[in-house]
Design an enzyme around this catalytic site. Sequence first.
Site, PDB file in Angstrom:
ATOM      1  N   PHE A 127       0.849  -1.207  -0.059  1.00  0.00           N
ATOM      2  CA  PHE A 127       0.093  -0.079   0.117  1.00  0.00           C
ATOM      3  C   PHE A 127       0.797   1.224   0.153  1.00  0.00           C
ATOM      4  CE2 PHE A 127      -2.420   3.664   1.801  1.00  0.00           C
ATOM      5  CZ  PHE A 127      -3.448   3.316   0.964  1.00  0.00           C
ATOM      6  N   ASP A 214       9.177   2.461   1.727  1.00  0.00           N
ATOM      7  CA  ASP A 214       8.138   3.162   2.040  1.00  0.00           C
ATOM      8  C   ASP A 214       7.702   2.774   3.871  1.00  0.00           C
ATOM      9  OD1 ASP A 214       5.464   4.137   2.936  1.00  0.00           O
ATOM     10  OD2 ASP A 214       4.600   3.509   1.300  1.00  0.00           O
ATOM     11  N   LYS A 243       2.853   9.552   8.473  1.00  0.00           N
ATOM     12  CA  LYS A 243       2.009   9.192   9.544  1.00  0.00           C
ATOM     13  C   LYS A 243       2.438  10.076  10.946  1.00  0.00           C
ATOM     14  CE  LYS A 243      -0.830   5.587   7.594  1.00  0.00           C
ATOM     15  NZ  LYS A 243      -0.570   5.069   6.520  1.00  0.00           N
TER      16      LYS A 243
HETATM   17  C1  LIG Z   1      -0.832   5.281   5.341  1.00  0.00           C
HETATM   18  C2  LIG Z   1       0.180   4.902   4.248  1.00  0.00           C
HETATM   19  C3  LIG Z   1       0.485   5.438   2.953  1.00  0.00           C
HETATM   20  C4  LIG Z   1      -0.554   6.961   2.461  1.00  0.00           C
HETATM   21  O1  LIG Z   1      -0.369   7.969   3.392  1.00  0.00           O
HETATM   22  P1  LIG Z   1      -1.420   8.977   3.346  1.00  0.00           P
HETATM   23  O2  LIG Z   1      -0.897   9.975   4.350  1.00  0.00           O
HETATM   24  O3  LIG Z   1      -2.752   8.604   3.574  1.00  0.00           O
HETATM   25  O4  LIG Z   1      -1.416   9.411   1.944  1.00  0.00           O
HETATM   26  C5  LIG Z   1       1.432   5.118   2.324  1.00  0.00           C
HETATM   27  N1  LIG Z   1       2.279   4.071   2.469  1.00  0.00           N
HETATM   28  C6  LIG Z   1       1.783   3.427   3.771  1.00  0.00           C
HETATM   29  C7  LIG Z   1       2.950   2.416   3.947  1.00  0.00           C
HETATM   30  C8  LIG Z   1       0.934   3.864   4.544  1.00  0.00           C
HETATM   31  O5  LIG Z   1       0.633   3.024   5.538  1.00  0.00           O
END
Ligand SMILES: *Cc1c(COP(=O)(O)O)cnc(C)c1O
Length: 387
Positions: A127, A214, A243
């Site tokens: 994701f 990520d 986050k």
């Molecule tokens: C939550 C998340 C995203 C997206 O972040 P947003 O601030 O909602 O755009 C991308 N990568 C990972 C691994 C995430 O957990």
Amino acid sequence: MSHLMNTYARLPVAFTHGQACRLYDTEGREYLDALSGIAVNTLGHGHPQLVADLAAQAGRLIHTSNLYGVREAEALADRLAEVSGMSEVFLCNSGCEANEATIKLARLYGHKRGVDQPVVVVMESSFHGRTLATLSATGNRKVQAGFEPLVAGFLRVPFGDLAALKVVAEHNQNIVAVLLEPIQGEGGINVASTEYLRGVRELCDARQWLMMLDEVQTGIGRTGKWFAHQHAGIRPDVMSLAKGLGSGVPIGACLGEGRAKGVFAPGNHGSTFGGNPLACRAALTTLEVIERQGLLANAERIGQRIRDGIAQACPATKVRGMGLMIGIELDRPCADLVKLALADGLLINVTAERVVRLLPPLIFTEADADELVGRLSVLVNRFLAAK
Ligand SMILES: *Cc1c(COP(=O)(O)O)cnc(C)c1O
């Protein structure tokens, strides 16, 4: 009828205030927060220093522009470089934006090396966000369906499978980067092994690819180190953060090192809000408090206590994760557990249909952990016995 666009199936509760690891709803009911607004509220709710620092910063300066120097952004970039060992930082406002920056950086890196159609290798069950490029990189058809045509230039392989990565390396000359999560969050708390991360690192070096991690969910102390990749003793070329970075104030970052340095030049990328003084102050205070309160060690210790507790109390489940990023896999879909927990005053989440996900604030105490284990294990065991 709400005037909010219908993008979330919301639970029937709204909160008015919070204190440490507790939230209070409009009826005055108390909840134990084991989710942190999805790994965001690093310092819990109402942390006195964060509140004071934000109030002071708001009174001084909230926004100027990246057309000018921003001292708070300079300070934050210095601090992120210090804890990551990486040397360049681009500041933005969210996780998907941080990943957009990684993808643009990889493409530009490719073009500069004469690759006209650069390809980024991505993972199944990953994701990376909801913008067009990041949903195209995401390994979940539900996120993509209805938004075709997808952005081209991604090649997908199974997560954790080094052999598969080596096969695509032999067959595709256009690959310039690999993008992955060290622990897949939305995908069900799937932990990449140390050997796999080291293998990806070696392959990226051998092929002159960018290793792009990520760490939007895993970063900023969540797993017991500043960044999850540090458990494997490696360093990526590019890393995205968001986050937990601002403890609730929106902020994201894309960090670069090694081959990824010096790729962007003025005009290549930007953000109006990115790196504004208020958001940077939130991140600076978050990093400072993590260090001063020993929250990395706390995440490690409390996380272990929760995992051990659940494993013992719920032997029919599989418990995994690192630090305060915890997955509890059941043998059946368990989305209903979120509502049962809510009714019991407990905030949790279920992802990948069968995995209870816990992402408590890094200030979680032993007493919070024991309360969580006690209450959640009763709910899980009752749920499993009922069907
Ligand atoms: C939550 C998340 C995203 C997206 O972040 P947003 O601030 O909602 O755009 C991308 N990568 C990972 C691994 C995430 O957990």
